[in-house]
Motif scaffolding. Structure first.
Motif, PDB file in Angstrom:
ATOM      1  N   VAL A 109      -3.418   4.236   4.756  1.00 10.49           N
ATOM      2  CA  VAL A 109      -2.061   4.449   4.230  1.00 10.49           C
ATOM      3  C   VAL A 109      -2.074   5.566   3.182  1.00 10.49           C
ATOM      4  N   LEU A 110      -3.008   5.531   2.252  1.00  5.01           N
ATOM      5  CA  LEU A 110      -3.034   6.550   1.211  1.00  5.01           C
ATOM      6  C   LEU A 110      -3.374   7.926   1.785  1.00  5.01           C
TER       7      LEU A 110
ATOM      8  N   SER B  93      -6.825   1.912  -6.141  1.00  6.06           N
ATOM      9  CA  SER B  93      -7.486   0.756  -5.546  1.00  6.06           C
ATOM     10  C   SER B  93      -7.334  -0.492  -6.403  1.00  6.06           C
ATOM     11  N   ILE B  94      -7.385  -0.322  -7.722  1.00  4.95           N
ATOM     12  CA  ILE B  94      -7.188  -1.474  -8.604  1.00  4.95           C
ATOM     13  C   ILE B  94      -5.771  -2.019  -8.452  1.00  4.95           C
ATOM     14  N   LYS B  95      -4.787  -1.133  -8.431  1.00  2.19           N
ATOM     15  CA  LYS B  95      -3.399  -1.573  -8.238  1.00  2.19           C
ATOM     16  C   LYS B  95      -3.243  -2.296  -6.904  1.00  2.19           C
TER      17      LYS B  95
ATOM     18  N   SER C  89       2.765  15.473  -6.903  1.00  2.00           N
ATOM     19  CA  SER C  89       3.751  16.505  -6.566  1.00  2.00           C
ATOM     20  C   SER C  89       4.115  17.365  -7.767  1.00  2.00           C
ATOM     21  N   HIS C  90       3.825  16.867  -8.974  1.00  2.00           N
ATOM     22  CA  HIS C  90       4.092  17.640 -10.189  1.00  2.00           C
ATOM     23  C   HIS C  90       2.919  18.544 -10.567  1.00  2.00           C
ATOM     24  N   LYS C  91       1.843  18.461  -9.795  1.00  2.00           N
ATOM     25  CA  LYS C  91       0.677  19.296 -10.074  1.00  2.00           C
ATOM     26  C   LYS C  91       0.875  20.695  -9.487  1.00  2.00           C
TER      27      LYS C  91
ATOM     28  N   PHE D 151       0.833  -1.200   0.000  1.00  2.00           N
ATOM     29  CA  PHE D 151       0.000   0.000   0.000  1.00  2.00           C
ATOM     30  C   PHE D 151       0.870   1.254   0.000  1.00  2.00           C
ATOM     31  N   GLN D 152       1.950   1.212   0.780  1.00  2.24           N
ATOM     32  CA  GLN D 152       2.810   2.381   0.867  1.00  2.24           C
ATOM     33  C   GLN D 152       3.507   2.663  -0.458  1.00  2.24           C
ATOM     34  N   LYS D 153       3.933   1.614  -1.120  1.00  2.00           N
ATOM     35  CA  LYS D 153       4.608   1.779  -2.408  1.00  2.00           C
ATOM     36  C   LYS D 153       3.688   2.443  -3.430  1.00  2.00           C
ATOM     37  N   ILE D 154       2.439   1.974  -3.494  1.00  4.18           N
ATOM     38  CA  ILE D 154       1.491   2.544  -4.455  1.00  4.18           C
ATOM     39  C   ILE D 154       1.107   3.963  -4.038  1.00  4.18           C
ATOM     40  N   SER D 155       0.990   4.186  -2.727  1.00  7.53           N
ATOM     41  CA  SER D 155       0.664   5.526  -2.229  1.00  7.53           C
ATOM     42  C   SER D 155       1.744   6.534  -2.600  1.00  7.53           C
ATOM     43  N   HIS D 156       2.979   6.127  -2.495  1.00  9.11           N
ATOM     44  CA  HIS D 156       4.079   7.025  -2.851  1.00  9.11           C
ATOM     45  C   HIS D 156       4.073   7.348  -4.348  1.00  9.11           C
ATOM     46  N   SER D 157       3.619   6.391  -5.153  1.00  5.18           N
ATOM     47  CA  SER D 157       3.541   6.667  -6.586  1.00  5.18           C
ATOM     48  C   SER D 157       2.466   7.716  -6.872  1.00  5.18           C
ATOM     49  N   VAL D 158       1.351   7.671  -6.111  1.00  2.00           N
ATOM     50  CA  VAL D 158       0.322   8.701  -6.253  1.00  2.00           C
ATOM     51  C   VAL D 158       0.867  10.040  -5.773  1.00  2.00           C
TER      52      VAL D 158
END
Length: 469
Positions: A428-429, A174-176, A156-158, A144-151
Motif C-alpha cells: 500500500v505504501l 510502520s509504528i503507526k 509533497s511539500h518537499k 494502511f491507505q490513510k497512513i500512506s496518504h499522510s506520508v
C-alpha cells in the motif's frame, strides 16, 4: 611394576575424563563437520564477533563445511543447516531453542511467546493467528491507505533539494500502522512517535550489541540503566494501550486476542511487545531497503510505476482486488527480502535424537536455519548480489524449490504470523508513493547492511523525491 601399570592406566583414564569434561569439542556426539571451540568458555562467540555478525559467520562456515555444519555457542553445541533439502527435512519442527534468543529477554520478557514451546506455545500461536486471517487482514487496507496518504502529503511539500531520512520515515509509518491495526490505537503526536522509536532503538541496540559481545554489562553500568529506562517506557506505553482498549470493550484485533487468552499481565505485556517489535521493525526495514533499491535502479522503478498506473487506473488506493494484480510489486518486495537478507536466520530444536543430512543430531541441540545463506546461494540465485525482481517471475520461479525462498521462516507452523500483513502494508505504501514520486539517493550513498536479527542500514539512508508529471 604391576602397581606402576595400574597407576598409569588409572592416570590415563582420569586424564581422558578430564579432557572430555573440560573441552567441549570432545563431547560432540555427531559426525557433522564444523568448528572446534576457540575457547572452552565462549566456544565460537569470538569467531562470530570477528565475522561481524552471526549471518556473516554462517556464510563463512557453510562455505567451508557445506550445507550442514556445527559450532559452539558458548558451552552449547549448535547445528546450522543451509539448503532447501535440509529445510524441507526440518519443516515440521515447532519448538525454539531459548538459549539462542535469550539475549532479547530484557526487551520482550521471559514469558514471551518467543520462548514458549510445546502445547502452551502452540495454543497461544493458534489463538493469536486469528488476527492475521484473511477476513481480518482486508480490514487493514483502509488504515494502511490513510497512513500512506499522510506520508504522501508530507512528502509533497518537499522540493527536489530536500533530504528525507528514509529509515526514520519508514519507522514512523510502520509504528503507526502496527498500533492502529494490531492494538487499536494510532499515535498522531509526532513527538510521542519519536519517543517510542528512541526507546525502542536504545533497547534494540543493546540487544544487537549482546549478539556478538558475550560480556553482559553490570546492573549499574550506563548501558544497563539505559536499557532498563527504555524497556520500562515501552512497557508503560503498552499498559496504557491495554487499559484504553479494555475501556472500549470491542474488536478482534491482536491485542484483544492476547488479552482474551491470558490472565497474566506479564504475559500480555510480553506478547504485545513481541508482536509490535516484530511488526514494525521488520516492515520498516523492508520498506527502507525497498525504496533504497528502487532509488538505485531507475529502470525497475519505472517498470513498477507503469504496473501501478495500469492496475489502479484512476483509483488512488489499493484494495483487496487490485492488491492481487500488482505482481511486479510483489516481485520487488520478494527481491528486497532476498537481496537485503531482511531476516538472516531463525532456529528450532527437538527433545529427542533426530537425523539431518545423514548425520545424528542429539536431542535438544539448537538447529539454526540459515535463511540468509540460502537466500544468497549463487547456485540457487545467480549473481546473488544483483537486485533483479525478474527472478520471481512465474517463468523463473517454476522450477525453484519453495524452500529456496523462506524470508519469514517456514517451520512447524511457526512461520512469522505477520508475513501477509507485512506484504500488504508495504504494498500500500509503495504503491502510493511510487505513483506520486520518483526516488533518488542523496550524494550517491551506498547503504551498508548490518546483519542482526533483522538487517538494517548502518547509517541513515537519505533520499530525494521529485513529483511525477
Amino acid at each position: 611394576m604391576l602397581d606402576f601399570v595400574i597407576f598409569a592406566v588409572t592416570f590415563l583414564a582420569v586424564l581422558l575424563i578430564a579432557i572430555i569434561w573440560i573441552y567441549p569439542s570432545s563431547k560432540k556426539v555427531t559426525t557433522i563437520p564444523g568448528l572446534d571451540p576457540s575457547t572452552t568458555e565462549d566456544g565460537n562467540l569470538s569467531d562470530i564477533a570477528r565475522a561481524g555478525s552471526l549471518h556473516e559467520f554462517l556464510v563463512e562456515t557453510h562455505a567451508r563445511f557445506g550445507p550442514i555444519t556445527g559450532f559452539w555457542w558458548g558451552q552449547v553445541y549448535v547445528v546450522s543447516i543451509a539448503s532447501p533439502e535440509l529445510f524441507k527435512a526440518h519443516a515440521n519442527v515447532f519448538d525454539k531453542p531459548s538459549e539462542l534468543f535469550k539475549l532479547y529477554e530484557p526487551l520482550i520478557g521471559p514469558l514471551s511467546i518467543q520462548y514458549t514451546n510445546g502445547s502452551e506455545g502452540r495454543k497461544r500461536r493458534q489463538f493469536y493467528d486469528h488476527s492475521f486471517e484473511h477476513d481480518q487482514l482486508i480490514t487493514n487496507y483502509e488504515h494502511f491507505q490513510k497512513i500512506s496518504h499522510s506520508v504522501e502529503k508530507s512528502w509533497s511539500h518537499k522540493t527536489e533539494h530536500d533530504h528525507i531520512p528514509l529509515s526514520e520515515e519508514m519507522f514512523k509509518y510502520s509504528i503507526k500502522a502496527a498500533l492502529l491495526t494490531l492494538v487499536g490505537e494510532s499515535f498522531n503526536d509526532e513527538k510521542l512517535l519519536l519517543s517510542i522509536r528512541n526507546a525502542y532503538d536504545k533497547a534494540w541496540g543493546e540487544m544487537e550489541h549482546r549478539l556478538t559481545d558475550p560480556v553482559v554489562p553490570s546492573e549499574n553500568s550506563p548501558r544497563t540503566k539505559q536499557l532498563d529506562e527504555a524497556v520500562n517506557y515501552l512497557k508503560s506505553t503498552v499498559k496504557k494501550i491495554v487499559d484504553l482498549r479494555a475501556a472500549q470493550k470491542k474488536g478482534h484485533l491482536l491485542l484483544d486476542e492476547i488479552v482474551q487468552l491470558n490472565t497474566s499481565e506479564e504475559i500480555i505485556s510480553s506478547d504485545i511487545i513481541t508482536y509490535l517489535v516484530e511488526a514494525f521493525h521488520t516492515t520498516a526495514n523492508l520498506l527502507t531497503w525497498s525504496i533504497y533499491f528502487l532509488a538505485t535502479h531507475k529502470d525497475i522503478q519505472t517498470k513498477l510505476y507503469s504496473e501501478i498506473v495500469k492496475v489502479l487506473g484512476d483509483k488512488d488506493e489499493v484494495d483487496n482486488k487490485t492488491y492481487g494484480q500488482l505482481s511486479y510489486l510483489n516481485q520487488v518486495i520478494n527481491e528486497t527480502l532476498r537481496c537485503a537478507v531482511i531476516t538472516p536466520w531463525t532456529a528450532r530444536c527437538q527433545d529427542f535424537d533426530t537425523e539431518l543430512g545423514g548425520h545424528k543430531v542429539p536431542k535438544n541441540t539448537p538447529v539454526i536455519q540459515a535463511l540468509g545463506v540460502v537466500l544468497q546461494d549463487e547456485t540457487l540465485w545467480p549473481l546473488p548480489n544483483k537486485f533483479d525482481p525478474d527472478r520471481f517471475s512465474v517463468e523463473q520461479s517454476k522450477n525453484r524449490s519453495p524452500y529456496a525462498f523462506s524470508p519469514f521462516g517456514f517451520a512447524g507452523k511457526r512461520k512469522c504470523p505477520g508475513y501477509k500483513f507485512a506484504y500488504m502494508e508495504s504494498s500500500v505504501l509503495l504503491s502510493t508513493l511510487i505513483r506520486r514520486f520518483e526516488f533518488s539517493l542523496c550524494d550517491d550513498q551506498v547503504a551498508q547492511p548490518v546483519y542482526g536479527l533483522v538487517t538494517h542500514p548502518l547509517d541513515e539512508v537519505w533520499v530525494k523525491v521529485s513529483k511525477r508529471k
